[in-house]
Scaffold this motif. Structure first.
Motif, short mmCIF file in Angstrom:
data_model
loop_
_atom_site.label_atom_id
_atom_site.label_comp_id
_atom_site.label_asym_id
_atom_site.label_seq_id
_atom_site.Cartn_x
_atom_site.Cartn_y
_atom_site.Cartn_z
N CYS A 1 -8.97 9.64 -1.17
CA CYS A 1 -9.68 8.46 -0.70
C CYS A 1 -11.12 8.51 -1.19
O CYS A 1 -11.69 9.57 -1.32
CB CYS A 1 -9.67 8.41 0.81
SG CYS A 1 -8.03 8.28 1.53
N GLN B 1 -8.84 -3.02 -2.68
CA GLN B 1 -7.76 -2.33 -1.98
C GLN B 1 -6.52 -3.19 -2.06
O GLN B 1 -6.55 -4.38 -1.75
CB GLN B 1 -8.15 -2.12 -0.51
CG GLN B 1 -7.16 -1.31 0.29
CD GLN B 1 -7.16 0.17 -0.04
OE1 GLN B 1 -8.19 0.74 -0.38
NE2 GLN B 1 -6.01 0.79 0.05
N GLY C 1 -2.72 -2.87 -0.70
CA GLY C 1 -1.73 -2.09 0.06
C GLY C 1 -2.26 -0.70 0.36
O GLY C 1 -3.36 -0.55 0.88
N GLU C 2 -1.50 0.32 -0.01
CA GLU C 2 -1.91 1.69 0.27
C GLU C 2 -2.86 2.25 -0.78
O GLU C 2 -3.44 3.32 -0.58
CB GLU C 2 -0.68 2.60 0.35
CG GLU C 2 0.18 2.35 1.56
CD GLU C 2 1.29 3.38 1.68
OE1 GLU C 2 1.16 4.47 1.11
OE2 GLU C 2 2.29 3.07 2.34
N PHE C 3 -3.01 1.59 -1.91
CA PHE C 3 -3.83 2.12 -2.99
C PHE C 3 -5.07 1.26 -3.21
O PHE C 3 -5.10 0.09 -2.87
CB PHE C 3 -3.01 2.21 -4.28
CG PHE C 3 -1.85 3.14 -4.17
CD1 PHE C 3 -2.04 4.50 -4.30
CD2 PHE C 3 -0.59 2.67 -3.89
CE1 PHE C 3 -0.97 5.38 -4.16
CE2 PHE C 3 0.49 3.53 -3.75
CZ PHE C 3 0.29 4.89 -3.89
N ASN D 1 -5.86 6.83 -3.54
CA ASN D 1 -5.00 6.56 -2.39
C ASN D 1 -5.61 5.49 -1.50
O ASN D 1 -4.90 4.71 -0.90
CB ASN D 1 -4.80 7.81 -1.54
CG ASN D 1 -4.13 8.91 -2.28
OD1 ASN D 1 -4.41 9.15 -3.45
ND2 ASN D 1 -3.23 9.60 -1.62
N GLY D 2 -6.90 5.49 -1.37
CA GLY D 2 -7.59 4.51 -0.55
C GLY D 2 -9.02 4.35 -1.02
O GLY D 2 -9.63 5.31 -1.50
N LEU E 1 -7.13 4.98 8.35
CA LEU E 1 -6.54 4.78 7.03
C LEU E 1 -6.44 6.07 6.22
O LEU E 1 -5.57 6.18 5.35
CB LEU E 1 -7.33 3.72 6.27
CG LEU E 1 -7.28 2.32 6.89
CD1 LEU E 1 -8.27 1.39 6.20
CD2 LEU E 1 -5.87 1.76 6.82
N SER E 2 -7.31 7.04 6.49
CA SER E 2 -7.22 8.31 5.77
C SER E 2 -6.35 9.32 6.51
O SER E 2 -6.16 10.43 6.05
CB SER E 2 -8.60 8.89 5.49
OG SER E 2 -9.28 9.09 6.70
N ARG E 3 -5.84 8.92 7.67
CA ARG E 3 -4.88 9.71 8.46
C ARG E 3 -5.44 11.06 8.91
O ARG E 3 -4.73 12.06 8.91
CB ARG E 3 -3.58 9.87 7.69
CG ARG E 3 -2.94 8.56 7.32
CD ARG E 3 -1.65 8.77 6.53
NE ARG E 3 -1.25 7.53 5.90
CZ ARG E 3 -1.41 7.26 4.62
NH1 ARG E 3 -1.98 8.11 3.82
NH2 ARG E 3 -1.01 6.11 4.13
#
Length: 119
Positions: free
Chosen positions: A1, A25, A27-29, A55-56, A70-72
């Motif tokens: 990210c 951004q 979706g997920e990427f 990834n983000g 979002l970065s979990r």
């Protein structure tokens, strides 16, 4: 990210703006496009747009809560509680926003931009 930090107060006061970065951004990427500065050569001189996918991608206005979710990061914290090791790594040049991303606030320091440091 990848996260782009907000402009600092003194940067805004001097009329600076982020014109070289375009963040997107999907979706997920996410993607960051570096654009050449206006009037600094042509594409034939190596001054062309360059795009990088991650990834983000978090824009300067992204909240700390959004970065967390979002970065979990919560899943890493859960693993640490379960006894595993985890690392969150912030990398970048001085003033690029590492402290802002990790701590979520702006320091009002004597030089206007840096976090307090040990002498």
């Amino acid at each position: 990210c990848v996260r782009s930090r907000p402009l600092l107060g003194w940067e805004q006061a001097e009329g600076m703006e982020s014109t070289a970065l375009q963040l997107r951004q999907e979706g997920e990427f996410g993607e960051i496009t570096l654009r050449p500065r206006p009037g600094e050569g042509s594409e034939s001189a190596g001054q062309r747009k360059r795009a990088f996918r991650f990834n983000g991608v978090f824009a300067p206005e992204t909240s700390q809560q959004d970065v967390w979710e979002l970065s979990r990061i919560d899943s890493l914290v859960g693993k640490v509680v379960d006894g595993f090791h985890a690392t969150v790594f912030a990398y970048g040049q001085t003033g690029s926003g590492k402290t802002h991303t990790m701590e979520g606030f702006t320091y009002n320091h004597h030089n206007g931009s840096s976090a307090p440091s040990a002498a």
